[in-house]
Design an enzyme around this catalytic site. Sequence first.
Site, PDB file in Angstrom:
ATOM      1  N   GLU A 144     -53.603  45.966 100.384  1.00  0.00           N
ATOM      2  CA  GLU A 144     -52.384  45.891  99.528  1.00  0.00           C
ATOM      3  C   GLU A 144     -51.137  45.311 100.342  1.00  0.00           C
ATOM      4  O   GLU A 144     -50.299  46.072 100.647  1.00  0.00           O
ATOM      5  CB  GLU A 144     -51.937  47.139  99.012  1.00  0.00           C
ATOM      6  CG  GLU A 144     -52.890  47.700  97.832  1.00  0.00           C
ATOM      7  CD  GLU A 144     -52.304  48.781  97.034  1.00  0.00           C
ATOM      8  OE1 GLU A 144     -51.092  49.682  97.349  1.00  0.00           O
ATOM      9  OE2 GLU A 144     -52.555  49.056  95.791  1.00  0.00           O
ATOM     10  N   GLU A 315     -58.973  49.169  92.272  1.00  0.00           N
ATOM     11  CA  GLU A 315     -58.650  50.750  92.371  1.00  0.00           C
ATOM     12  C   GLU A 315     -58.149  50.957  90.622  1.00  0.00           C
ATOM     13  O   GLU A 315     -57.087  50.303  90.375  1.00  0.00           O
ATOM     14  CB  GLU A 315     -57.412  51.153  93.108  1.00  0.00           C
ATOM     15  CG  GLU A 315     -57.877  51.032  94.653  1.00  0.00           C
ATOM     16  CD  GLU A 315     -56.772  51.250  95.726  1.00  0.00           C
ATOM     17  OE1 GLU A 315     -55.453  52.028  95.420  1.00  0.00           O
ATOM     18  OE2 GLU A 315     -56.898  50.787  96.876  1.00  0.00           O
ATOM     19  N   HIS A 366     -52.840  63.407  94.047  1.00  0.00           N
ATOM     20  CA  HIS A 366     -53.430  62.226  93.310  1.00  0.00           C
ATOM     21  C   HIS A 366     -54.835  62.688  92.843  1.00  0.00           C
ATOM     22  O   HIS A 366     -55.692  63.131  93.594  1.00  0.00           O
ATOM     23  CB  HIS A 366     -53.523  61.014  94.190  1.00  0.00           C
ATOM     24  CG  HIS A 366     -53.696  59.809  93.697  1.00  0.00           C
ATOM     25  ND1 HIS A 366     -54.914  59.390  92.894  1.00  0.00           N
ATOM     26  CD2 HIS A 366     -52.953  58.617  93.494  1.00  0.00           C
ATOM     27  CE1 HIS A 366     -54.648  58.284  92.393  1.00  0.00           C
ATOM     28  NE2 HIS A 366     -53.674  57.890  93.116  1.00  0.00           N
TER      29      HIS A 366
HETATM   30  C1  GAL Z   1     -52.701  52.281  96.472  1.00  0.00           C
HETATM   31  C2  GAL Z   1     -53.341  52.220  97.573  1.00  0.00           C
HETATM   32  C3  GAL Z   1     -54.274  53.299  97.750  1.00  0.00           C
HETATM   33  C4  GAL Z   1     -53.953  54.752  97.256  1.00  0.00           C
HETATM   34  C5  GAL Z   1     -53.218  54.463  95.814  1.00  0.00           C
HETATM   35  C6  GAL Z   1     -52.743  55.753  95.148  1.00  0.00           C
HETATM   36  O1  GAL Z   1     -51.590  51.511  96.072  1.00  0.00           O
HETATM   37  O2  GAL Z   1     -54.164  51.085  97.710  1.00  0.00           O
HETATM   38  O3  GAL Z   1     -54.595  53.380  99.159  1.00  0.00           O
HETATM   39  O4  GAL Z   1     -52.541  54.988  97.894  1.00  0.00           O
HETATM   40  O5  GAL Z   1     -52.216  53.532  95.769  1.00  0.00           O
HETATM   41  O6  GAL Z   1     -52.485  55.482  93.865  1.00  0.00           O
END
Ligand code: GAL
Length: 633
Positions: A144, A315, A366
């Site tokens: 990211e 993700e 999370h």
């Molecule tokens: C994304 C990131 C992940 C994790 C995720 C949590 O932005 O790539 O490593 O932090 O968010 O929602």
Amino acid sequence: MKRSLGVCYYPEHWPESQWTDDAQRMAEAGLTWVRIGEFAWSRLEPAPGKLELDWLDRAIETLGAAGLQVVLGTPTATPPRWMLDRHPDMLAVDAQGRARRFGSRRHYCFSHAGYLEDCRRIVTALAQRYGGNPHVAAWQTDNEYGCHDTIYSYSNAARRAFRTWLAQKYQSPQALNRAWGNVFWSMEYDSFDQIDLPNLTVTEPNPAHVLDFKRFSSDQVVAFNRAQVDILRRHTDAPIAHNYMGRIVEFDHYKVGADLDIASWDSYPLGFLSDRLEASADHKAAFLRQGDPDFQAFHHDLYRTVGRGRWWVMEQQPGPVNWAPHNPAPLPGMVRLWTWEAFAHGAEAVCYFRWRQAPFGQEQMHAGLLRPDSAPAPGLAEAAQVARELAEAPQVDSAPADVALIFDYESAWAWSAQPQGADFDYFRLCFAWYRAARRLGLNVDILPPDTGDLSPWRLVLAPGLFTLNRQLRAALPSCPGAVVFGPRANSRTAEFAIPTPLPPNLPGLDARVTRVQSLPPDCCEALQGGGRLVHWLEDIEGTAEVTHRRADGAAAMVAAGALRYLAGWPDGPTLRRLLRDLCAEVGLKTHDMPAPLRQRRAGGKRYIFNYGATAVEWQGHAIAPANLIAVPD
Ligand code: GAL
């Protein structure tokens, strides 16, 4: 195209004795991809030059033995603590001149040559070791770019690199002075070494200076990524991806994407709704547990182009996240709906973040597909359901889009340097146009600003494009329908000056914007025949045919042949009405979608998604909340 599912996994977080069981459970759930490694640098190289890769060998072997394919991430988003001892000045510096600190992630400046060298070293070590590994079927660079506001750095390293970049671009300080208009306020330079970064100035810096700094910062990201890609390509034939984000415009994703094989992005619909979207409280309440019905689709369509057709969700939100102001749980069904929506837009793979919720560290709140005690969390059953559905129908072919929307990162930089009204935001403007097209049931392609052929789209939308480049200008006659330019289009030269003839200066369209106004929220200007303009208004003179007028009689939209110019920012319903009329003119069929429904035509079907919390009846179909149907197109 065959579609598949995956998950993000951190073997370094769990005892090795657990890996086999984890891998088997992933495979049983129907997942085929597992992304690992992207934050593991402190375990891969616990001290400078002391590589410890045996554990990663075993992790890859364990996952591969369960039939999973690995996406291996380079760990450069999380330099270990010892890296700071080697390069104390590697930290990015914020606009207030404060160095950012160790203790989370992304604590590096893209311009730091010493850090870049260490990145090359670790990427080389991983590429040599795993480039030919049969289980490593794809790579991810870093993680990211731009997350946590990390593109702009006002460090000494950035200053030096910026001066070099400017010297290459302008060749002489005199040429730079002319391009930037530095005679204004006696800002002229005699040497590139006098030029500073555009922060901490007494009042606003010259927008031309800011725009070049933003171009430079974007180029630094491209170069940083390319350094890794060049190394990986020497050792592997596997495809290389990066995982981009939602509503990040600080670097040119098309340029980074040109060096990669796959674009991927990280989709957190509930976090984005809460955190990243201008919308009324009613809208946010109505979609609290489902996410905005257009935000994901916008990025699916954007990254399909960034990836030149190949794109993933790297993700996917599986439950509540931890980072938004409020973090509700998705309605049952939404994890499946989000996944199918990505496939209907052409995703090759959707990977959930993450496998098991971490009981420690910043993201312990999370959700994962598993709870911290390894019992299934609600997202797992939905992922497994999609996997079963895919096994039945793995083929989801894309359909051509009806409408194209030009999306240009430089325009975002230009208008953030000079908004002229607190609500003028380029992403917001483009997203409003995108939403209007989606509410009419249209498939949308998002295009870069140097697109040279518009023949596939009957309607092309170009709101807020700050400068019209030669390629796009030459391509205008190739559009078989209409090209609609929106407010501020072509209103600056590439050097950030007001051009003469005055904008929009479109071929054959005799219209000049003579004055612009920005409006505070809740103020608007009515249109004759209904509707209103908000945020932004322009006065036009010229002989072009006026197709729409403001209530005060001034022109709101003008036309000449296939070209249209819209001299303001219509609110949602007004924009929808204008687009509906344009579609009728160019022969595009529209559907008035009920507020929570969206559709995507793909592979001879119409996938209809209900983002609402209650069932909706439409065109004879009953669509349950947080659910989708597929009907013949
Ligand atoms: C994304 C990131 C992940 C994790 C995720 C949590 O932005 O790539 O490593 O932090 O968010 O929602």
